[in-house]
Design an enzyme around this catalytic site. Structure first.
Site, PDB file in Angstrom:
ATOM      1  N   GLU A   1       1.054  -0.189  -4.970  1.00 44.42           N
ATOM      2  CA  GLU A   1       0.001   0.783  -5.254  1.00 44.42           C
ATOM      3  C   GLU A   1       0.678   2.090  -5.673  1.00 44.42           C
ATOM      4  OE1 GLU A   1      -3.852   2.938  -3.215  1.00 44.42           O
ATOM      5  OE2 GLU A   1      -2.023   2.663  -2.065  1.00 44.42           O
TER       6      GLU A   1
ATOM      7  N   ASP B   1       0.822  -1.199   0.000  1.00 46.07           N
ATOM      8  CA  ASP B   1       0.000   0.000   0.000  1.00 46.07           C
ATOM      9  C   ASP B   1       0.866   1.264   0.000  1.00 46.07           C
ATOM     10  OD1 ASP B   1      -2.729   1.157   0.373  1.00 46.07           O
ATOM     11  OD2 ASP B   1      -1.876   1.862   2.259  1.00 46.07           O
TER      12      ASP B   1
END
Length: 253
Positions: free
Chosen positions: A201, A172
């Site tokens: 991400e 993330d």
């Protein structure tokens, strides 16, 4: 199978981890993950875990030690602190009487040990005295430029690949972590499993992240935007959006 965060955390989204070395009991604990990975591998299915190594919950052991011991904590350099002691500053005059944030602030000191302080003037309604993800006080940011914090995060990355045989990671907010951390991350994970699949991400042009030294793929938000523009929006809006993308030279990896 790509799992959103499963580590121990008090929230529903689980991106505010308390313990990176345990599966949250709400998901069945460690044994449930062992069973899932085993069953998946028997069927030729791979399992990838999702995590944020950028921010944690205030009850994460290192930050909890900062709350208790202040600047004398052995983990003081794991975080970026603007002022001691750690507090959550509140500008009462910027909060409406029925603002849901008030309910959160009422229970937060008891849940974390973080005290509230009063701020005046202009600024954010809620402002922690430490660096947090987008200023969200419930997610203090780990500083992975610190050698000890980095070593801890790399241990996390290795552990789940080694002990649970997971097949890779989806990381993330990778852009907000010190960039050279991901080189170390890749090396650590690949030491455990040379075939591990690493996804980041990343918003925008992901070319710099896909040079063979960090990640194997990214969340392709650009393709998603183009697909939505082409398939799901009225023709006029679709045409205008695609033209605008061309003007800004948006490229898919």
């Amino acid at each position: 199978i790509y799992l959103n965060p499963i580590f121990t955390s008090p929230s529903n989204h689980k991106y505010d981890t308390i313990d990176y070395f345990s599966v949250d009991p709400a998901f069945g604990g460690d044994e449930a993950l062992h069973e899932l990975v085993g069953a998946a591998h028997e069927r030729g299915i791979r399992v990838i875990l999702d995590a944020s190594l950028n921010h944690v919950h205030p009850r994460f052991f290192a930050f909890a030690d900062l709350i208790e011991r202040g600047a004398d904590s052995d983990y003081a350099d794991w975080f970026v602190v603007d002022s001691w002691p750690l507090t959550i500053g509140v500008r009462e005059h910027l909060l409406d009487a029925d603002d849901p944030m008030r309910r959160w602030l009422e229970r937060w000191p008891a849940e974390t040990g973080l005290q509230l302080s009063t701020l005046h003037g202009e600024g954010r309604a809620v402002e922690p005295s430490y660096d947090a993800w987008y200023g969200v006080a419930s997610m203090p940011r780990l500083d992975l430029s610190d050698p000890d914090a980095r070593a801890y995060a790399l241990d996390v990355a290795r552990y789940w690949v080694r002990e649970f045989r997971v097949d890779g990671w989806r990381m993330d907010v990778a852009r907000y972590v010190d960039p050279d951390f991901w080189n170390d991350f890749r090396a650590a994970v690949r030491d455990e499993n040379p075939d591990a699949y690493l996804i980041a991400e990343i918003m925008g042009d992901a070319g710099a992240w896909l040079q063979g030294d960090r990640f194997d793929a990214t969340m392709n938000y650009q393709f998603r935007a183009l697909a939505l523009a082409f398939l799901a929006e009225p023709v006029r809006v679709r045409h205008d959006k695609i033209i605008e993308m061309k003007k800004t030279r948006i490229r898919t990896p």
